[in-house]
Design an enzyme around this catalytic site. Structure first.
Site, PDB file in Angstrom:
ATOM      1  N   CYS A 126      -3.030 -11.327 -45.377  1.00 44.92           N
ATOM      2  CA  CYS A 126      -3.350 -12.458 -46.249  1.00 44.92           C
ATOM      3  C   CYS A 126      -2.221 -12.721 -47.250  1.00 44.92           C
ATOM      4  O   CYS A 126      -2.137 -13.796 -47.819  1.00 44.92           O
ATOM      5  CB  CYS A 126      -4.659 -12.205 -46.968  1.00 44.92           C
ATOM      6  N   GLU A 167     -12.658 -12.420 -51.538  1.00 38.66           N
ATOM      7  CA  GLU A 167     -11.204 -12.391 -51.316  1.00 38.66           C
ATOM      8  C   GLU A 167     -10.947 -13.202 -50.058  1.00 38.66           C
ATOM      9  O   GLU A 167     -11.293 -12.768 -48.958  1.00 38.66           O
ATOM     10  CB  GLU A 167     -10.723 -10.944 -51.109  1.00 38.66           C
ATOM     11  N   ASN A 227      -7.858  -7.820 -39.991  1.00 42.85           N
ATOM     12  CA  ASN A 227      -6.387  -7.711 -40.010  1.00 42.85           C
ATOM     13  C   ASN A 227      -5.887  -6.346 -40.472  1.00 42.85           C
ATOM     14  O   ASN A 227      -4.916  -5.823 -39.934  1.00 42.85           O
ATOM     15  CB  ASN A 227      -5.769  -8.843 -40.838  1.00 42.85           C
ATOM     16  N   GLU A 231     -10.293  -7.423 -57.212  1.00 45.74           N
ATOM     17  CA  GLU A 231     -10.515  -6.041 -56.805  1.00 45.74           C
ATOM     18  C   GLU A 231      -9.441  -5.181 -57.460  1.00 45.74           C
ATOM     19  O   GLU A 231      -8.565  -5.682 -58.156  1.00 45.74           O
ATOM     20  CB  GLU A 231     -10.441  -5.939 -55.274  1.00 45.74           C
TER      21      GLU A 231
HETATM   22  P1  NDP Z   1     -13.900 -14.156 -41.201  1.00 45.53           P
HETATM   23  O1  NDP Z   1     -14.260 -14.912 -42.414  1.00 45.53           O
HETATM   24  O2  NDP Z   1     -14.099 -14.785 -39.894  1.00 45.53           O
HETATM   25  O3  NDP Z   1     -14.679 -12.772 -41.136  1.00 45.53           O
HETATM   26  C1  NDP Z   1     -14.638 -11.812 -42.155  1.00 45.53           C
HETATM   27  C2  NDP Z   1     -15.847 -10.912 -42.040  1.00 45.53           C
HETATM   28  O4  NDP Z   1     -17.013 -11.684 -42.312  1.00 45.53           O
HETATM   29  C3  NDP Z   1     -16.047 -10.342 -40.639  1.00 45.53           C
HETATM   30  O5  NDP Z   1     -16.611  -9.057 -40.734  1.00 45.53           O
HETATM   31  C4  NDP Z   1     -17.037 -11.331 -40.052  1.00 45.53           C
HETATM   32  O6  NDP Z   1     -17.742 -10.815 -38.967  1.00 45.53           O
HETATM   33  C5  NDP Z   1     -17.929 -11.582 -41.237  1.00 45.53           C
HETATM   34  N1  NDP Z   1     -18.709 -12.823 -41.165  1.00 45.53           N
HETATM   35  C6  NDP Z   1     -18.463 -13.931 -40.437  1.00 45.53           C
HETATM   36  N2  NDP Z   1     -19.446 -14.859 -40.655  1.00 45.53           N
HETATM   37  C7  NDP Z   1     -20.301 -14.307 -41.536  1.00 45.53           C
HETATM   38  C8  NDP Z   1     -21.521 -14.747 -42.145  1.00 45.53           C
HETATM   39  N3  NDP Z   1     -22.038 -15.952 -41.896  1.00 45.53           N
HETATM   40  N4  NDP Z   1     -22.156 -13.934 -43.002  1.00 45.53           N
HETATM   41  C9  NDP Z   1     -21.646 -12.712 -43.276  1.00 45.53           C
HETATM   42  N5  NDP Z   1     -20.522 -12.222 -42.722  1.00 45.53           N
HETATM   43  C10 NDP Z   1     -19.848 -13.015 -41.872  1.00 45.53           C
HETATM   44  O7  NDP Z   1     -12.390 -13.697 -41.403  1.00 45.53           O
HETATM   45  P2  NDP Z   1     -11.466 -12.946 -40.359  1.00 45.53           P
HETATM   46  O8  NDP Z   1     -12.121 -11.661 -39.949  1.00 45.53           O
HETATM   47  O9  NDP Z   1     -11.050 -13.906 -39.314  1.00 45.53           O
HETATM   48  O10 NDP Z   1     -10.235 -12.544 -41.277  1.00 45.53           O
HETATM   49  C11 NDP Z   1      -9.153 -13.366 -41.516  1.00 45.53           C
HETATM   50  C12 NDP Z   1      -9.284 -14.040 -42.860  1.00 45.53           C
HETATM   51  O11 NDP Z   1      -9.393 -13.075 -43.878  1.00 45.53           O
HETATM   52  C13 NDP Z   1      -8.080 -14.872 -43.219  1.00 45.53           C
HETATM   53  O12 NDP Z   1      -8.500 -16.093 -43.738  1.00 45.53           O
HETATM   54  C14 NDP Z   1      -7.395 -14.053 -44.290  1.00 45.53           C
HETATM   55  O13 NDP Z   1      -6.603 -14.790 -45.183  1.00 45.53           O
HETATM   56  C15 NDP Z   1      -8.545 -13.429 -44.970  1.00 45.53           C
HETATM   57  N6  NDP Z   1      -8.124 -12.249 -45.687  1.00 45.53           N
HETATM   58  C16 NDP Z   1      -8.093 -12.292 -47.056  1.00 45.53           C
HETATM   59  C17 NDP Z   1      -7.643 -11.213 -47.779  1.00 45.53           C
HETATM   60  C18 NDP Z   1      -7.643 -11.224 -49.271  1.00 45.53           C
HETATM   61  O14 NDP Z   1      -7.530 -10.149 -49.863  1.00 45.53           O
HETATM   62  N7  NDP Z   1      -7.761 -12.356 -49.931  1.00 45.53           N
HETATM   63  C19 NDP Z   1      -7.144 -10.001 -47.107  1.00 45.53           C
HETATM   64  C20 NDP Z   1      -7.231 -10.072 -45.669  1.00 45.53           C
HETATM   65  C21 NDP Z   1      -7.705 -11.164 -45.000  1.00 45.53           C
HETATM   66  P3  NDP Z   1     -17.213 -11.103 -37.467  1.00 45.53           P
HETATM   67  O15 NDP Z   1     -15.913 -10.402 -37.337  1.00 45.53           O
HETATM   68  O16 NDP Z   1     -18.252 -10.532 -36.626  1.00 45.53           O
HETATM   69  O17 NDP Z   1     -17.088 -12.583 -37.340  1.00 45.53           O
END
Ligand code: NDP
Length: 480
Positions: A282, A248, A150, A461
């Site tokens: 988020c 996070e 995002n 963080e």
């Molecule tokens: P995901 O959990 O799908 O993915 C996050 C990252 O993790 C990506 O790089 C993804 O790779 C990777 N990933 C996925 N599966 C695995 C695994 N089994 N092992 C290790 N890494 C893995 O989240 P999104 O990318 O869809 O992001 C949206 C989410 O992030 C929302 O829920 C949002 O709320 C949260 N978010 C939270 C924030 C915070 O500060 N609390 C800030 C911003 C977002 P790949 O893309 O290849 O699947």
């Protein structure tokens, strides 16, 4: 078609098995580059490089390390336009947002931690007549950083800057959905004089390369931002290996509006806190609670303004919303609009795709959506949608709105609008959230703790919190 590459041991390189995945441009729905589909073998290469680099990087003087990170920050700034264009194209966000928020913030993240480390002191505890304790804060070694799509470079740099500043070597994976600016960062690291192997950037799927990073025994800590389900899986995998974990995760943030607020300021900020970055932040306030005495006034003005919000190609200077990040995400968001209707909600505006003229007719554009008439406890109001969809709900008392605000599994952030000082403090104290904004939204000070409670995450963080996470304290006692 352009093939992106991994950045390992200071060099760009192809994935060992030579496999690639498609990278889509959200604005057109077309594939425009190919991403390495890396796996455990590529991770091993990166670990080997990082192991070699760790003694060099961790023993370098803090001033030298700081100066390289300042150069990294300046290198991004010098290529501002290239990074802005790349971020907007890869993610679908308006160019103006990438230019004013994402890339400047990545510059600040590196600069902030490059200089913070110069002031990072450790503690000493004197025992009168007995001796003195002092605490060393040592880098962990090799750490893994995994970030979402995002705010691609913004959140990527938010992790790797403190990790590097603290003296760790980093193996990092951006989201496969938005890899481009992380790919560009390798070049900037080379130019900044970062020693080979200190920063290793791998691309590919979470379940393959991400999982291999989490499982590698030589990677001592995982800093992850992403969805709650993925965070849960990572915690299950990494915790038995005794890795340090910072998670996070998702949010479903309340935006609570009292009748005594500054209505004009609240309205303009609420439009942003609802739909900035197509609602894919988020910290967006997706559940809007409005005190009943101003509910009708709020609804009329808010819905009118949302209906007039321009959804357009990210390069269009008038665009307030661009495209959402992917076809599957667009379908997920639309499925929640259908669910809201099934749950008895009324769509006041939006709820549908926007089809632009050719050649962008297959882009992933959604009209910003406002829904009312839903129970606070229904799935639409409890599950994270992470798109341009908000619900509005009236309330009568502080106790009632607090109960509704705290009813989800999440607890990332909350926004309160009121001019009653006592109430503001009282509510801020009672809300289940790691971050509360009063009469504001998304005002960020990089020194403050950032993170959530409940299913929104573990750890914090920002500022010293991040530097503490990326270092291991060691107490040393000396007898007098
Ligand atoms: P995901 O959990 O799908 O993915 C996050 C990252 O993790 C990506 O790089 C993804 O790779 C990777 N990933 C996925 N599966 C695995 C695994 N089994 N092992 C290790 N890494 C893995 O989240 P999104 O990318 O869809 O992001 C949206 C989410 O992030 C929302 O829920 C949002 O709320 C949260 N978010 C939270 C924030 C915070 O500060 N609390 C800030 C911003 C977002 P790949 O893309 O290849 O699947």
């Amino acid at each position: 078609m352009e093939k992106l590459q991994n950045f390992i041991d200071g060099q760009y390189c192809a994935p060992l098995k030579g496999n690639y995945i498609d990278n889509y441009e959200p604005a057109s729905g077309k594939v425009y580059s190919l991403i390495p589909n890396s796996d455990a073998e590529d991770v091993q290469l990166a670990v080997d490089a990082a192991e070699k680099a760790f003694p060099i990087w961790s023993k370098m003087s803090i001033e030298e390390r700081s100066s390289i990170l300042v150069k990294l920050s300046e290198g991004i700034e010098a290529r501002m336009d290239e990074f802005v264009q790349a971020e907007s194209r890869d993610n679908g966000k308006p160019l103006s947002l990438a230019a004013h928020v994402d890339i400047p913030r990545a510059v600040s993240n590196f600069h902030f931690f490059a200089t913070a480390i110069l002031h990072y002191a450790s503690e000493s505890h004197n025992m009168e007549g007995v001796g003195v304790n002092y605490t060393l804060r040592k880098p962990l070694g090799i750490v893994g950083c995994i970030s979402p799509w995002n705010l691609p470079l913004y959140l990527f740099s938010w992790k790797i800057a403190p990790a590097l500043a603290a003296g760790n070597c980093v193996i990092t994976k951006p989201s496969e959905v938005t890899p481009y600016t992380a790919y560009l960062l390798g070049k900037v690291a080379q130019e900044a004089g970062m020693p080979d192997g200190v920063l290793n950037i791998l691309h590919g799927e979470g379940g393959a390369v991400g999982d291999a990073i989490v499982k590698h025994s030589k990677i001592k800590a995982i800093s992850f931002t992403g969805g709650t389900k993925t965070g849960e899986y990572i915690a299950r995998t990494a915790a038995p290996m005794f890795k340090k974990l910072s998670l996070e995760l998702g949010g479903k943030n309340p935006n609570i509006i009292f009748a005594d607020c500054d209505f004009k300021e609240m309205m303009s900020t609420t439009l942003r806190s609802s739909f900035a970055n197509q609602g894919q932040i988020c910290l967006c306030g997706s559940r809007i609670f409005v005190e009943r005495s101003i509910y009708d006034k709020f609804k009329a003005e808010f819905v009118d303004k949302v209906a007039k919000t321009v959804v357009a190609h990210p390069n269009n200077p008038d665009a307030k919303l661009g495209a959402v990040v992917s076809q599957s995400h667009m379908e997920k968001v639309l499925s929640y609009v259908e669910l809201a209707k099934e749950e008895g909600g009324t769509v006041l505006t939006g709820g549908e795709r926007v089809i632009l003229d050719a050649p962008y007719e297959n882009g992933y554009y959604l009209r910003p959506t406002v829904i009312e008439g839903l129970d606070y406890n229904c799935r639409t109001n409890q599950e994270e949608i992470f798109g341009p969809v908000v619900t509005i709900t009236p309330f009568d008392t502080e106790e009632e709105v607090l109960m509704m605000a705290n009813s989800t599994q999440y607890g990332l952030s909350a926004t309160l609008w009121t001019s009653d000082l006592k109430r503001a403090h009282r509510m801020a104290n009672e809300i289940d959230a790691g971050i509360v904004w009063i009469n504001a939204w998304l005002v960020r000070d990089l020194r403050t703790p950032f993170g959530g409670v409940k299913a929104s995450g573990v750890g914090r963080e920002g500022g010293w919190e991040a530097l503490r996470f990326f270092t291991e304290p060691k107490n040393v006692f000396v007898k007098y």
